[in-house]
Enzyme design. Structure first.
Site, short mmCIF file in Angstrom:
data_model
loop_
_atom_site.label_atom_id
_atom_site.label_comp_id
_atom_site.label_asym_id
_atom_site.label_seq_id
_atom_site.Cartn_x
_atom_site.Cartn_y
_atom_site.Cartn_z
N ILE A 28 0.92 -1.15 -0.17
CA ILE A 28 0.03 0.05 0.02
C ILE A 28 0.81 1.32 -0.01
O ILE A 28 1.95 1.32 0.87
CB ILE A 28 -0.85 -0.04 1.23
N LYS A 185 15.02 -11.15 6.27
CA LYS A 185 13.56 -11.16 6.54
C LYS A 185 13.11 -9.55 6.76
O LYS A 185 13.20 -9.16 7.98
CB LYS A 185 13.16 -11.95 7.74
N LEU A 189 5.84 -4.47 5.74
CA LEU A 189 5.19 -2.99 5.60
C LEU A 189 6.02 -2.17 4.47
O LEU A 189 5.47 -1.36 3.86
CB LEU A 189 5.31 -2.01 6.88
N THR A 240 10.88 -2.89 20.91
CA THR A 240 11.19 -3.76 22.00
C THR A 240 10.17 -5.00 22.25
O THR A 240 11.14 -6.00 22.77
CB THR A 240 11.35 -2.72 23.15
N THR A 242 8.80 -7.12 20.23
CA THR A 242 9.22 -8.01 19.21
C THR A 242 10.65 -8.63 19.48
O THR A 242 10.69 -9.63 19.46
CB THR A 242 9.15 -7.68 17.84
N SER A 244 11.98 -8.86 22.08
CA SER A 244 11.92 -9.49 23.41
C SER A 244 11.48 -11.12 23.02
O SER A 244 12.08 -12.07 23.68
CB SER A 244 11.07 -9.04 24.37
N LYS A 245 10.64 -11.05 22.12
CA LYS A 245 10.13 -12.41 21.54
C LYS A 245 11.29 -13.04 20.85
O LYS A 245 11.26 -14.34 20.88
CB LYS A 245 8.89 -12.22 20.76
N GLU A 260 18.77 -4.43 18.02
CA GLU A 260 18.58 -2.83 17.84
C GLU A 260 17.19 -2.58 18.15
O GLU A 260 16.15 -2.74 17.20
CB GLU A 260 19.18 -2.47 16.29
N CYS A 294 14.51 5.19 15.12
CA CYS A 294 14.48 4.55 16.67
C CYS A 294 15.18 5.38 17.41
O CYS A 294 14.94 5.76 18.81
CB CYS A 294 15.12 3.29 16.61
N GLU A 393 7.71 5.26 23.35
CA GLU A 393 8.05 5.50 21.76
C GLU A 393 6.98 5.78 21.00
O GLU A 393 6.20 4.95 20.82
CB GLU A 393 9.02 4.42 21.25
N1 LIG Z 1 17.38 0.42 17.10
C1 LIG Z 1 17.38 0.66 15.96
O1 LIG Z 1 18.42 0.79 15.11
C2 LIG Z 1 15.95 0.89 15.26
C3 LIG Z 1 15.03 0.16 15.73
N2 LIG Z 1 13.82 0.32 15.10
C4 LIG Z 1 12.63 0.00 16.17
O2 LIG Z 1 11.58 -0.67 15.26
C5 LIG Z 1 10.25 -0.45 15.57
C6 LIG Z 1 9.41 -0.22 14.41
O3 LIG Z 1 9.54 -0.92 13.42
P1 LIG Z 1 8.62 -2.42 13.10
O4 LIG Z 1 8.92 -2.83 11.89
O5 LIG Z 1 7.08 -1.95 13.47
O6 LIG Z 1 8.99 -3.27 14.31
P2 LIG Z 1 8.40 -4.64 14.52
O7 LIG Z 1 9.13 -5.28 15.89
O8 LIG Z 1 7.11 -4.63 14.63
O9 LIG Z 1 8.94 -5.50 13.36
C7 LIG Z 1 10.50 -5.66 13.22
C8 LIG Z 1 10.63 -6.86 12.36
O10 LIG Z 1 10.35 -8.11 12.97
C9 LIG Z 1 9.55 -8.96 12.33
N3 LIG Z 1 8.57 -9.54 13.39
C10 LIG Z 1 7.38 -9.25 13.67
N4 LIG Z 1 7.19 -10.30 14.71
C11 LIG Z 1 8.04 -10.98 14.79
C12 LIG Z 1 8.25 -12.37 15.36
N5 LIG Z 1 7.17 -12.71 16.46
N6 LIG Z 1 9.20 -13.16 15.51
C13 LIG Z 1 10.27 -12.59 14.49
N7 LIG Z 1 10.09 -11.52 13.66
C14 LIG Z 1 9.06 -10.49 13.77
C15 LIG Z 1 8.77 -7.96 11.47
O11 LIG Z 1 7.92 -8.49 10.38
C16 LIG Z 1 9.65 -7.11 11.08
O12 LIG Z 1 10.50 -7.53 10.04
C17 LIG Z 1 10.23 0.71 16.61
O13 LIG Z 1 9.99 0.29 17.79
C18 LIG Z 1 11.75 1.44 16.32
O14 LIG Z 1 12.15 1.85 17.45
C19 LIG Z 1 13.78 0.72 13.95
C20 LIG Z 1 14.65 1.08 13.30
C21 LIG Z 1 15.86 1.01 13.83
N1 LIG Z 2 19.93 7.17 10.28
C1 LIG Z 2 19.75 5.76 10.44
C2 LIG Z 2 18.88 5.46 11.72
C3 LIG Z 2 18.32 4.17 11.76
C4 LIG Z 2 17.49 3.95 12.84
O1 LIG Z 2 16.17 4.21 12.96
O2 LIG Z 2 18.10 3.37 13.66
#
Ligand SMILES: NC(=O)C1=CN([C@@H]2O[C@H](COP(=O)(O)OP(=O)(O)OC[C@H]3O[C@@H](n4cnc5c(N)ncnc54)[C@H](O)[C@@H]3O)[C@@H](O)[C@H]2O)C=CC1
Ligand SMILES: NCCCC(=O)O
Length: 683
Positions: A28, A185, A189, A240, A242, A244-245, A260, A294, A393
């Site tokens: 989408i 993987k 989205l 956080t 996911t 943890s899972k 991360e 993040c 967050e």
């Molecule tokens: N620390 C960092 O560098 C970054 C952290 N983030 C964090 O990611 C979050 C947003 O991203 P989302 O994609 O919504 O996060 P999400 O945790 O929903 O999904 C992340 C990935 O995990 C997969 N996933 C979902 N459930 C799963 C399961 N039970 N087992 C294994 N994989 C599973 C999803 O399909 C996706 O590929 C925010 O909370 C953000 O803070 C995002 C970018 C960078």
């Molecule tokens: N500038 C890349 C930051 C990526 C993230 O959300 O961790």
């Protein structure tokens, strides 16, 4: 502009493969809310095939095709991928923008970073060969030792949607550089550019199975990857919850993970700043990538003496941000990624309002955009530290604000979070910036800026923002295991056991010392907490049985959860005492002195002495500069103690302490003393 969305399948074993259950997920466009294509949705059955392909890639030609090939061979593929990314930059950037909603200029910037990241890890892969067999200096010349760094094996890489290709490549590039085979993987989205990476890997002839790309839903494709018994490591970026899972699933197989996760990062603005410069960085720190970063510095902590003027200026900067379809020229804020995310962001804003906060600007859909998941950049004031908007967050363009009077107050507010990813400080006083940087509890600190990110510097967080570091040389270490190779180089026989032909001297000595030990009284001890002997709160004790005589020869105190609470409190106090200056922030030489003092009293001296030397060396290694490609920024790395650590050791504890059975064989007396002393401590 009508953009053609390529129709792709899963990449398994170097081939396009339809998912076994033939499922697909719609794509989408978040700016129009229209379905513009679909992606294949893998399930556990496809994960099995991909893992098997990755294992084959590692073992093909006895490993010589990939894992055991020289780093220079792998570097060639990485450079070829980088070149293809650059060649297809504009097409990839467009796909990224319509898939996740980020402004086209940002997406183009991401593609440069993607190519740069492959180039960077190509260099590190080449460097690896020369670093193999690094010698370890030993205290005995009858042995010599070296270290090999080897690829961990098959790695599962699970990534989010905010930087769909860049976040994937932060993992893919170092994993391949290290010689691992990977299964990526991406987020359901936003997966389009990761599927184009698959096409690029086919174009450059990457050996089959080295990189497999499985798009699909988290629970259906991500979860079976995380728990797969033939995957050797999981690297995850996402929320956080996911994370943890994923960690729990990996724990079933004792599989290493690096995480991360999310953040709620502070930006502290002092009274001495140039208001416009500080306002622009504050806006960029929270609203860039549509606020879905993040590390977004989404809690503004501004000095009370400039708060009003600064916020007026910040609102003016914010109101000038161009909100539009990401493909429109000059767009600086696009839609959030999905309908679900849109609802989530608006709910955060309405909860903040209902809890008594004030929406200073934004908070709604922009009037000129009737379709799409657009939210105006939002600034929220009158926030208390117990409000949801301060603690959780949002992952959207929402900034909340608090004011402070003193530096100490600013730091208390900044560190008032379970997260520890990023933090920023803005001030013209560089000494203050230095002081504040040290005290901020975060993996990344920006001084007089927010968000710039270089693939040369380490990236990752503390506390609930995860652990492990990506990027830089640390990113490569994530995918390598360290092997110690130690060789006995003496012509003499070892002489530990009684030789069939003669009685060895060592055996005689041992016998003597055993005889002596039998008459040594067993000291009666309590738990060691807060520098004192303390009786366990439940007064329990465990008998000590001499395994030779089967007799009870004494007892040891038996701690329970109640004592653990008291000990953890003591350890936290030890870290905080004198604002950390007594221990954690003291020079490492101070800690070295303590270790040496202990060494002089214990038979397990060698290990204490060794780490005393390393502690002394730590001070000079701080602030190690990172070489960057841009002169407008400079970066350094500091190493900080993790905090309070629990050390749980097995019954072979005296050996664990000595680190070697070669030069220290501890008596049974030392066994019991050691286990009393080190059950829990501060590192
Ligand atoms: N620390 C960092 O560098 C970054 C952290 N983030 C964090 O990611 C979050 C947003 O991203 P989302 O994609 O919504 O996060 P999400 O945790 O929903 O999904 C992340 C990935 O995990 C997969 N996933 C979902 N459930 C799963 C399961 N039970 N087992 C294994 N994989 C599973 C999803 O399909 C996706 O590929 C925010 O909370 C953000 O803070 C995002 C970018 C960078
Ligand atoms: N500038 C890349 C930051 C990526 C993230 O959300 O961790």
């Amino acid at each position: 502009m009508a953009v053609q969305i390529p129709s792709r399948q899963l990449l398994i074993d170097g081939e396009w493969r339809e998912p076994l259950l033939k499922k697909r997920v719609p794509v989408i466009n978040p700016a129009t809310e229209q379905i513009i294509g679909d992606i294949p949705a893998a399930t556990a059955e496809d994960v099995d095939l991909a893992v098997a392909a990755a294992r084959r890639a590692l073992s093909r030609n006895k490993g010589k095709d990939w894992a055991l090939a020289s780093g220079a061979v792998r570097a060639k593929y990485l450079r070829a991928i980088a070149a293809k990314i650059t060649e297809r930059k504009s097409e990839l950037a467009t796909l990224e923008a319509i898939d996740c909603g980020k402004p086209l200029d940002e997406a183009a910037w991401d593609m440069d970073d993607v190519a740069g990241c492959f180039e960077y890890y190509a260099d590190l892969a080449e460097g690896l060969d020369a670093k193999q067999k690094a010698p370890v200096s030993l205290p005995m010349d009858t042995f010599k030792s070296y270290v090999l760094k080897e690829p961990i094996g098959v790695v599962g890489l699970i990534t989010p949607w905010n930087y769909p290709l860049l976040m994937a490549v932060w993992k893919v590039a170092p994993a391949l550089a290290a010689g691992c085979a990977a299964i990526l993987k991406p987020s359901e989205l936003a997966s389009l550019t990761c599927l184009e990476l698959a096409e690029i890997c086919r174009d450059v002839g990457l050996p089959p199975g080295v990189l497999n790309i499985l798009t699909g839903l988290g629970p259906e494709a991500g979860a079976p990857l995380a728990s797969h018994p033939n995957v050797d490591k999981i690297a995850f970026t996402g929320s956080t919850a996911t994370g943890s899972k994923v960690m729990a699933a990996a724990a079933q197989m004792v599989k290493p993970v690096s995480l991360e996760l999310g953040g709620k990062s502070p930006i502290v603005v002092f009274e001495d700043v140039d208001l416009d410069k500080a306002a622009e960085w504050t806006a960029f720190g929270c609203f860039w990538t549509n606020g879905q970063i993040c590390s977004a510095t989404s809690r503004l902590i501004v000095h009370e003496s400039i708060a009003k003027e600064f916020l007026d200026r910040l609102v003016k900067w914010t109101e000038k941000i161009k909100i539009s379809d990401p493909l429109e020229e000059g767009c600086r804020l696009g839609p959030v990624v999905s309908g679900g995310q849109y609802e989530k962001v608006l709910n955060f804003i309405s909860t903040a309002k209902s809890e008594g906060a004030t929406i200073l600007c934004g908070g709604v859909r922009p009037e000129h955009l009737k379709k799409g998941f657009f939210v105006e950049p939002t600034i929220i004031t009158d926030v208390t530290t117990s409000m949801q908007i301060w603690r959780e967050e949002v992952f959207g363009p929402v900034l909340c604000v608090k004011t402070f009077g003193t530096e100490e107050e600013a730091l208390d507010l900044a560190n008032d979070t379970h997260y520890g990813l990023g933090a920023a400080v803005i001030s013209n006083d560089l000494e203050r910036c230095d002081r504040v940087s040290k005290a901020l509890q975060a993996g990344i600190v920006w001084i007089n800026c927010s968000q710039p990110c270089f693939c040369q510097a380490p990236w990752g967080g503390n506390k609930r923002s995860g652990f492990g570091r990506e990027l830089g040389e640390w990113g490569l270490e994530n995918y390598m295991s360290v092997k110690q190779v130690t060789q006995y180089v003496s012509d003499e026989s070892w002489g530990w056991y009684r030789s069939p032909s003669k009685l060895s001297l060592l055996t005689l000595l041992k016998k003597k010392s055993e005889q002596k030990l039998a008459i040594i009284p067993i000291p009666s001890r309590q738990l060691f907490i807060d520098g004192e002997w303390r009786e366990p709160l439940l007064k329990r004790r465990i008998p000590i049985i001499n395994p030779t005589t089967e007799q009870i020869i004494g007892d040891i105190p038996a701690a329970t959860a109640e004592d653990v609470d008291v000990a953890v409190e003591a350890a936290r106090r030890a870290l905080a005492r004198n604002k950390g200056k007594d221990w954690a922030l003291a020079s490492a030489a101070v800690r070295a002195k303590c270790l040496l003092a202990i060494a002089s009293k214990e038979d397990v001296a060698g290990c204490f002495e060794y780490y005393a030397d390393l502690a002394e060396g730590l001070d000079t290694k701080q602030k190690a500069p990172v070489s960057l490609p841009m002169k407008t920024f400079k970066t350094y790395v500091t190493k900080e103690p993790i905090g309070v650590v629990g050390l749980i050791i097995p019954w072979l504890c005296s050996q664990a302490l000595c680190g070697s059975i070669v030069h220290n064989h501890a008596s049974s007396k030392q066994h019991s003393e050691a286990s009393n002393g080190v059950a829990l401590g501060v590192n």
